[in-house]
Design an enzyme around this catalytic site. Structure first.
Site, PDB file in Angstrom:
ATOM      1  N   PHE A 194       1.331  -1.156   0.462  1.00  0.00           N
ATOM      2  CA  PHE A 194       0.366  -1.755   1.377  1.00  0.00           C
ATOM      3  C   PHE A 194      -0.792  -2.479   0.700  1.00  0.00           C
ATOM      4  O   PHE A 194      -0.885  -3.682   0.730  1.00  0.00           O
ATOM      5  CB  PHE A 194      -0.218  -0.689   2.315  1.00  0.00           C
ATOM      6  CG  PHE A 194       0.741  -0.250   3.373  1.00  0.00           C
ATOM      7  CD1 PHE A 194       0.968  -1.031   4.483  1.00  0.00           C
ATOM      8  CD2 PHE A 194       1.425   0.942   3.253  1.00  0.00           C
ATOM      9  CE1 PHE A 194       1.852  -0.623   5.459  1.00  0.00           C
ATOM     10  CE2 PHE A 194       2.310   1.352   4.218  1.00  0.00           C
ATOM     11  CZ  PHE A 194       2.526   0.564   5.330  1.00  0.00           C
ATOM     12  N   SER A 195      -1.701  -1.781   0.115  1.00  0.00           N
ATOM     13  CA  SER A 195      -2.978  -2.363  -0.292  1.00  0.00           C
ATOM     14  C   SER A 195      -2.881  -3.350  -1.443  1.00  0.00           C
ATOM     15  O   SER A 195      -3.846  -4.062  -1.707  1.00  0.00           O
ATOM     16  CB  SER A 195      -3.974  -1.251  -0.617  1.00  0.00           C
ATOM     17  OG  SER A 195      -4.295  -0.552   0.572  1.00  0.00           O
ATOM     18  N   THR A 196      -1.768  -3.422  -2.110  1.00  0.00           N
ATOM     19  CA  THR A 196      -1.640  -4.371  -3.208  1.00  0.00           C
ATOM     20  C   THR A 196      -1.682  -5.819  -2.725  1.00  0.00           C
ATOM     21  O   THR A 196      -1.988  -6.708  -3.515  1.00  0.00           O
ATOM     22  CB  THR A 196      -0.344  -4.137  -3.998  1.00  0.00           C
ATOM     23  OG1 THR A 196       0.762  -4.214  -3.106  1.00  0.00           O
ATOM     24  CG2 THR A 196      -0.365  -2.793  -4.687  1.00  0.00           C
ATOM     25  N   TYR A 229     -12.586   1.079   6.283  1.00  0.00           N
ATOM     26  CA  TYR A 229     -11.453   0.511   5.558  1.00  0.00           C
ATOM     27  C   TYR A 229     -10.293   0.195   6.497  1.00  0.00           C
ATOM     28  O   TYR A 229      -9.716   1.082   7.108  1.00  0.00           O
ATOM     29  CB  TYR A 229     -11.014   1.480   4.460  1.00  0.00           C
ATOM     30  CG  TYR A 229      -9.901   0.955   3.591  1.00  0.00           C
ATOM     31  CD1 TYR A 229     -10.033  -0.248   2.909  1.00  0.00           C
ATOM     32  CD2 TYR A 229      -8.725   1.672   3.437  1.00  0.00           C
ATOM     33  CE1 TYR A 229      -9.020  -0.722   2.098  1.00  0.00           C
ATOM     34  CE2 TYR A 229      -7.701   1.206   2.621  1.00  0.00           C
ATOM     35  CZ  TYR A 229      -7.858   0.013   1.961  1.00  0.00           C
ATOM     36  OH  TYR A 229      -6.852  -0.454   1.155  1.00  0.00           O
TER      37      TYR A 229
END
Length: 176
Positions: free
Chosen positions: A32-34, A122
């Site tokens: 996800f966050s990549t 976030y």
């Protein structure tokens, strides 16, 4: 890589707890966050080209996003996790996470947890839909196409950087 030469290439493990197939060098994994940095880069490239204004409301580019008090949230605030949309839009089912169009629509209609722009939370999953909606509104193109043509291809990683993937065939409910 060292001085442009590969000096270590290793893979290990299995595809998952219920899938004993060994990991291969070309195995795909969800991460996800990549992509948040890559998505933010797409936004900043559009700003640099004059196609997007960080101080403009998101609704300038994505009118549906103005629903439920989000009409004044700026692009800068949105990409800084200040939209109040850090929780998954309700109602939520696990399959919603892979339905891009529905995710974008639910995010646009979402009710923020606080007045947008006044706090930070976030946006772990919703960030992609928010940035995707902005990029699509500014360019008329899906964010994965913008990332591929404007970032991945120029960097020579178009066949290594994927934002979304095509349908994956399955057999008896298992991905192949």
């Amino acid at each position: 890589y060292l001085r442009g030469e590969s000096f270590v290439s290793a893979v290990a493990g299995t595809m998952g707890p219920d899938d004993a197939r060994p990991v291969q060098p070309d195995s795909l994994f969800l991460s996800f966050s990549t992509t948040k940095g890559v998505a933010a880069l797409a936004i900043h490239q559009l700003v640099d080209r004059g196609q997007l204004d960080l101080d403009a409301p998101v609704a300038t580019y994505w009118p549906e996003f103005a629903a439920n008090g989000k009409d004044r949230l700026t692009v800068a605030q949105a990409i800084s996790h200040q939209g109040g949309l850090h929780a998954m839009p309700e109602p939520f089912a696990p399959e919603h996470i892979t339905d891009w169009d529905a995710g974008v629509a639910r995010t646009a209609a979402g009710v923020p947890a606080y007045e947008p722009g006044t706090a930070t939370g976030y946006h772990a999953v919703t960030y992609g839909w928010i940035v995707g909606g902005i990029v699509s509104g500014a360019t008329g193109r899906h964010i994965r196409d913008v990332i591929r043509s404007e970032i991945a291809e120029p960097l020579g990683v178009a066949d290594e950087l994927y934002v979304g993937i095509d349908e994956i065939p399955s057999v008896n409910g298992r991905l192949t």
